[in-house]
Write a protein that holds these residues in place. Structure first.
Motif, PDB file in Angstrom:
ATOM      1  N   TYR A  70      48.473  29.184  97.001  1.00 49.48           N
ATOM      2  CA  TYR A  70      49.188  29.502  98.329  1.00 49.48           C
ATOM      3  C   TYR A  70      50.327  28.574  98.537  1.00 49.48           C
ATOM      4  O   TYR A  70      50.547  27.935  99.212  1.00 49.48           O
ATOM      5  CB  TYR A  70      48.163  29.396  99.577  1.00 49.48           C
ATOM      6  N   GLY A  71      51.541  28.912  97.732  1.00 53.01           N
ATOM      7  CA  GLY A  71      52.550  28.241  97.980  1.00 53.01           C
ATOM      8  C   GLY A  71      53.294  27.481  96.784  1.00 53.01           C
ATOM      9  O   GLY A  71      54.705  27.523  96.568  1.00 53.01           O
ATOM     10  N   MET A  72      52.877  27.034  95.508  1.00 52.55           N
ATOM     11  CA  MET A  72      53.463  26.804  94.683  1.00 52.55           C
ATOM     12  C   MET A  72      53.083  27.659  93.382  1.00 52.55           C
ATOM     13  O   MET A  72      52.333  28.550  93.217  1.00 52.55           O
ATOM     14  CB  MET A  72      52.872  25.625  93.833  1.00 52.55           C
ATOM     15  N   ASN A  73      54.332  27.682  92.621  1.00 50.60           N
ATOM     16  CA  ASN A  73      54.428  28.675  91.318  1.00 50.60           C
ATOM     17  C   ASN A  73      55.320  28.267  90.163  1.00 50.60           C
ATOM     18  O   ASN A  73      55.842  27.067  90.417  1.00 50.60           O
ATOM     19  CB  ASN A  73      54.827  30.161  91.784  1.00 50.60           C
ATOM     20  N   PHE A  88      57.293  24.576 105.585  1.00 50.26           N
ATOM     21  CA  PHE A  88      57.701  24.375 104.126  1.00 50.26           C
ATOM     22  C   PHE A  88      57.331  23.364 103.352  1.00 50.26           C
ATOM     23  O   PHE A  88      57.989  22.995 102.102  1.00 50.26           O
ATOM     24  CB  PHE A  88      59.353  24.548 104.198  1.00 50.26           C
ATOM     25  N   MET A  89      56.366  22.591 103.729  1.00 50.21           N
ATOM     26  CA  MET A  89      55.756  21.671 103.072  1.00 50.21           C
ATOM     27  C   MET A  89      54.354  21.698 103.044  1.00 50.21           C
ATOM     28  O   MET A  89      53.497  22.044 104.058  1.00 50.21           O
ATOM     29  CB  MET A  89      55.986  20.131 103.704  1.00 50.21           C
ATOM     30  N   GLY A 108      57.463  23.003  97.137  1.00 50.26           N
ATOM     31  CA  GLY A 108      57.937  24.294  96.525  1.00 50.26           C
ATOM     32  C   GLY A 108      57.941  25.337  97.621  1.00 50.26           C
ATOM     33  O   GLY A 108      58.967  26.353  97.294  1.00 50.26           O
ATOM     34  N   PRO A 109      57.425  25.686  98.604  1.00 50.10           N
ATOM     35  CA  PRO A 109      57.892  26.775  99.507  1.00 50.10           C
ATOM     36  C   PRO A 109      59.348  26.633 100.064  1.00 50.10           C
ATOM     37  O   PRO A 109      59.975  27.501 100.076  1.00 50.10           O
ATOM     38  CB  PRO A 109      56.967  26.550 100.893  1.00 50.10           C
TER      39      PRO A 109
END
Length: 459
Positions: free
Chosen positions: A106-109, A427-428, A145-146
């Protein structure tokens, strides 16, 4: 007793490699239920180009197979880089690796993790320090990441943004690079400062540091400039959130195999015994390093035993309350709860924090019932699932000051956990660690005032 650090580091590398390969195997195993190989690749591509503020469910964005593949690719890539540059792998590296895996749900790629990672490496090179000793900090910085995805894909487009379409602007690229540089310059120093603020009572040290930096960036990029945050994008894939649904079954089998296999490996490496584990669970977790003191075999046992406790808690709250089940963020939360199993967490110093969440939930339920009002949340509400996973970072507080303080810490953390994301706009990703850090800032001065004899000498 002092253990062999070389042997420990070798086991950490093997454990990280095994975890990454297991994630890859899980992506292959779930592919038939996610549109086959084509569905896996298309789902992963969708994850890569989708803005992902808290809490974006990658199961809903890219499917189960695409999400597990994302976690496998990101984790194995970081491990490969560490191997190629002969980076240091210790318990802190393992903690960062587990958090990387957790947030790949959920959030990093694979796109948004690199700018901040490279920014931290540039910082240490500029300081003429060996960046290979600090790769765990570079991995922690991926929590932004977001924000990277937002700057690259949506921020500069505003209302012109269309979900699923990629329009990268020069301004977006510059902003992305600026975020990476800002992380590299600010985060290493902030980590040291945050540790001084909570005095080691919040294991998720990066949460407090990154939450403050994230608050500043969000305030400038949005509040000061009058911009509106759009929030998570709509899911593209079927969403399963109930007991008995396919995600529930798959996730349980996955974690039973992971924790069972880890427990078995630890038992074998520990001479086919649990000798020493009871002593490990008597540690407070405050300024602790289980891997150095007891060795990785006992840490693997702890990972398995503690993991089964967390999994049991998740299944119990899903059975007893209405909310979600094994979404991407829920799977990520279980990994996040395991982050410091080699540094400070074990069942004995974390159970009271889970109990604190339960105590607040019971109080809210009774209070609302007496007033004839609807209960606003349950323990299986997504924000509280992820909140309790990071609240376990307060384990040293329960370990040093008793289970009663652990319950109090759980109650305070649960009260705050869904409010703190507003500071950084979602966003964190270490929001739960940020909440735990604020909880420590509230409780530590009170505890040291009333129990001065418990204060660590030199603090």
């Amino acid at each position: 007793m002092k253990t062999d650090s070389t042997s420990n580091n070798t086991l950490i590398k093997k454990f990280c490699l095994g975890s990454g390969l297991f994630l890859l195997a899980a992506s292959v195993a779930s592919a038939p239920f996610s549109g086959g190989l084509t569905g896996l690749i298309e789902g992963w591509k969708t994850i890569l180009i989708t803005p992902c503020p808290l809490i974006t469910d990658y199961f809903g964005v890219g499917g189960v197979a695409g999400t597990f593949f994302n976690a496998a690719v990101c984790s194995l890539s970081c491990l490969l880089f560490t191997h190629l540059c002969h980076g240091r792998t210790n318990a802190s590296f393992l903690a960062a690796y587990m958090l990387l895996i957790a947030h790949c749900f959920y959030g990093m790629n694979f796109i948004n993790i690199w700018p901040c990672y490279i920014g931290v490496i540039i910082y240490y090179c500029y300081k003429k320090k060996d960046f290979r000793e600090h790769l765990h900090i570079a991995m922690f910085s991926m929590a932004f990441g977001p924000l990277v995805s937002e700057m690259l894909f949506r921020y500069t487009l505003g209302s012109a943004y269309v979900q699923g379409e990629v329009h990268i602007t020069p301004a977006g690229i510059l902003l992305t690079l600026a975020v990476g540089l800002a992380a590299g310059l600010a985060l290493p120093g902030m980590l040291e400062g945050a540790l001084w603020m909570h005095k080691g009572y919040n294991l998720y040290n990066g949460g407090l540091a990154f939450g403050l930096v994230g608050g500043l960036l969000y305030a400038f990029l949005y509040k000061s400039l009058g911009r509106q945050s759009e929030g998570p994008t709509a899911p593209n894939f079927p969403f399963y959130d109930g007991i008995g649904e396919s995600n529930w079954l798959f996730a349980n089998v996955f974690f039973i195999l992971l924790f069972g296999g880890t427990l078995l490996c630890g038992w074998v490496l520990n001479g086919k015994s649990f000798k020493g584990y009871k002593k490990l669970t008597e540690e407070t977790g405050h300024w602790s390093n289980f891997s150095e003191k007891y060795g990785m075999p006992l840490c693997l046992i702890n990972f398995g035993v503690y993991g089964f406790m967390v999994l049991a808690y998740m299944n119990l709250i899903m059975l007893l309350s209405d909310g979600v089940a094994f979404t991407g963020p829920t799977v990520g939360a279980i990994f996040a709860a395991m982050t410091f199993a080699a540094i400070g967490q074990h069942p004995k110093n974390t159970w009271s924090i889970f109990a604190g969440y339960g105590a607040l939930s019971l109080f809210v339920t009774i209070f609302c019932s007496l007033r004839g009002e609807a209960v606003p949340w349950t323990l299986s509400t997504q924000g509280y699932i992820n909140g309790v996973a990071f609240a376990t970072g307060l384990a040293p507080m329960a370990g040093r000051y008793s289970w009663k303080v652990g319950i109090a810490a759980g109650i305070i953390s649960a009260s705050l956990c869904t409010s703190t994301a507003a500071v950084h706009g979602g966003f964190m990703l270490f929001n739960g660690g940020f909440t735990a850090g604020i909880t420590a800032l509230i409780l530590v001065p009170i505890l040291e005032h009333h129990f001065p004899h418990m204060k660590v000498k030199g603090e």
